[in-house]
Design a protein around this motif. Structure first.
Motif, PDB file in Angstrom:
ATOM      1  N   TRP A  80       0.839  -1.187   0.000  1.00 13.95           N
ATOM      2  CA  TRP A  80       0.000   0.000   0.000  1.00 13.95           C
ATOM      3  C   TRP A  80       0.883   1.248   0.000  1.00 13.95           C
ATOM      4  CZ3 TRP A  80      -0.699   4.296   2.995  1.00 13.95           C
ATOM      5  CH2 TRP A  80      -1.863   5.038   2.757  1.00 13.95           C
ATOM      6  N   LYS A  83       2.608   2.338  -3.242  1.00 16.33           N
ATOM      7  CA  LYS A  83       1.794   3.023  -4.248  1.00 16.33           C
ATOM      8  C   LYS A  83       2.002   4.539  -4.211  1.00 16.33           C
ATOM      9  CE  LYS A  83      -2.286   1.394  -3.098  1.00 16.33           C
ATOM     10  NZ  LYS A  83      -3.751   1.115  -3.163  1.00 16.33           N
ATOM     11  N   TYR A  84       2.416   5.022  -3.061  1.00 13.52           N
ATOM     12  CA  TYR A  84       2.549   6.476  -2.892  1.00 13.52           C
ATOM     13  C   TYR A  84       4.009   6.886  -2.807  1.00 13.52           C
ATOM     14  CZ  TYR A  84      -2.234   5.455  -1.969  1.00 13.52           C
ATOM     15  OH  TYR A  84      -3.517   4.976  -2.088  1.00 13.52           O
ATOM     16  N   TYR A  87       5.444  10.349  -3.307  1.00 15.52           N
ATOM     17  CA  TYR A  87       5.250  11.395  -2.303  1.00 15.52           C
ATOM     18  C   TYR A  87       6.070  11.178  -1.040  1.00 15.52           C
ATOM     19  CZ  TYR A  87       1.411  12.913  -5.220  1.00 15.52           C
ATOM     20  OH  TYR A  87       0.661  13.371  -6.265  1.00 15.52           O
TER      21      TYR A  87
ATOM     22  N   TYR B  19      -7.825   9.376  -1.021  1.00 16.94           N
ATOM     23  CA  TYR B  19      -6.374   9.505  -0.917  1.00 16.94           C
ATOM     24  C   TYR B  19      -5.695   9.029  -2.196  1.00 16.94           C
ATOM     25  CZ  TYR B  19      -1.815   9.366   1.392  1.00 16.94           C
ATOM     26  OH  TYR B  19      -0.509   9.586   1.749  1.00 16.94           O
ATOM     27  N   GLU B  20      -6.140   7.892  -2.662  1.00 20.21           N
ATOM     28  CA  GLU B  20      -5.569   7.315  -3.886  1.00 20.21           C
ATOM     29  C   GLU B  20      -5.799   8.241  -5.080  1.00 20.21           C
ATOM     30  OE1 GLU B  20      -6.824   3.293  -4.547  1.00 20.21           O
ATOM     31  OE2 GLU B  20      -4.825   2.872  -5.346  1.00 20.21           O
ATOM     32  N   LEU B  22      -6.083  11.448  -4.957  1.00 19.76           N
ATOM     33  CA  LEU B  22      -5.202  12.601  -4.798  1.00 19.76           C
ATOM     34  C   LEU B  22      -3.765  12.270  -5.183  1.00 19.76           C
ATOM     35  CD1 LEU B  22      -6.399  14.403  -1.555  1.00 19.76           C
ATOM     36  CD2 LEU B  22      -6.468  15.233  -3.913  1.00 19.76           C
ATOM     37  N   ALA B  23      -3.418  10.997  -5.071  1.00 21.11           N
ATOM     38  CA  ALA B  23      -2.063  10.589  -5.421  1.00 21.11           C
ATOM     39  C   ALA B  23      -1.782  10.822  -6.905  1.00 21.11           C
ATOM     40  CB  ALA B  23      -1.855   9.115  -5.074  1.00 21.11           C
ATOM     41  N   ALA B  24      -2.834  10.838  -7.702  1.00 19.77           N
ATOM     42  CA  ALA B  24      -2.685  11.081  -9.139  1.00 19.77           C
ATOM     43  C   ALA B  24      -2.471  12.565  -9.435  1.00 19.77           C
ATOM     44  CB  ALA B  24      -3.918  10.576  -9.882  1.00 19.77           C
ATOM     45  N   GLY B  25      -2.639  13.395  -8.412  1.00 17.78           N
ATOM     46  CA  GLY B  25      -2.457  14.835  -8.587  1.00 17.78           C
ATOM     47  C   GLY B  25      -3.448  15.614  -7.751  1.00 17.78           C
ATOM     48  N   ILE B  69      -1.654  15.335  -1.466  1.00 17.97           N
ATOM     49  CA  ILE B  69      -1.027  14.410  -0.511  1.00 17.97           C
ATOM     50  C   ILE B  69      -0.046  15.162   0.381  1.00 17.97           C
ATOM     51  CG2 ILE B  69       0.512  12.411  -0.313  1.00 17.97           C
ATOM     52  CD1 ILE B  69      -2.056  11.516  -1.410  1.00 17.97           C
TER      53      ILE B  69
END
Lengths: 104, 104
Positions: A80, A83-84, A87, B19-20, B22-25, B69
């Motif tokens: 999990w 995936k980030y 960041y 959250y996921e 937002l991870a894309a931008g 994020i």
DNA sequence: CCAACACATAAGCGTACACTTATGCGATTC
DNA sequence: GAATCGCATAAGTGTACGCTTATGTGTTGG
């Protein structure tokens, strides 16, 4: 053993305390109760939640049940977190370690 | 911004989905609602929870609020995970393969 | 055997959580 | 400057959660 089970299991502070205690070494349910003020059924229920989240696994020894950390749950959390990765802050030592191991 | 806030925030599947996304931008609250079936107040409340867990941070632009994020939350999770390094599965290789499988 | 033990399960209860509808508030637009 | 927009907050509601007490199940020792 879904991602949802894992995060829900870890959302409870008592369960995280149990988990942390197990990290010091496997032990049975009664031993786990020492130091933590918790009833026997409550402990049993918490362990059940941790078990179905694959955060902990059991090993029967007669009438004792030895509990220990299950790496499978940790792996899912690591997935999990991965995936980030974009960041992740650069200057965190813990992350560097994680990164190094996962890049291998 | 405690460890407890983080895990409680991530315990909800809708919040993990936000959250996921937002991870894309980074994007504003209205844009976040697209694709996820959720009311405006519900979204606002979820973002509030994520924000106080330092998983997400806001940036006001006029009447829009851009969310993105916050690496600080990720760092805390990584720190937590690092505590159990002794139990990390050895074959991180397998973990990476699993990761790719999940990406489809 | 049977009594004590280690642990699990059942049922009930108070509280926290995520949602809803309604309203508030500051910023833009006309 | 009134209306609209983006978002936050308030208040109420159903449900899930973690606890409790009580009881069940399997094991071991005397």
């Amino acid at each position: 053993m879904t991602e949802n089970d894992i995060f829900r299991a870890l959302a409870d502070p008592t369960r995280r305390a149990i988990y942390e205690k197990l990290a010091a070494g496997g032990m049975n349910a009664s031993a786990l109760r020492e130091g933590i003020e918790i009833s026997q059924p409550a402990m049993s229920q918490h362990l059940s939640v941790l078990r179905s989240a694959k955060l902990v696994r059991e090993e029967r020894h007669g009438r004792f049940v030895n509990y220990e950390i299950d790496p499978e749950g940790l792996a899912l959390i690591a997935q999990w977190l991965a995936k980030y990765r974009a960041y992740w802050p650069q200057r965190i030592e813990a992350l560097k370690i994680l990164l190094k191991d996962m890049d291998r």
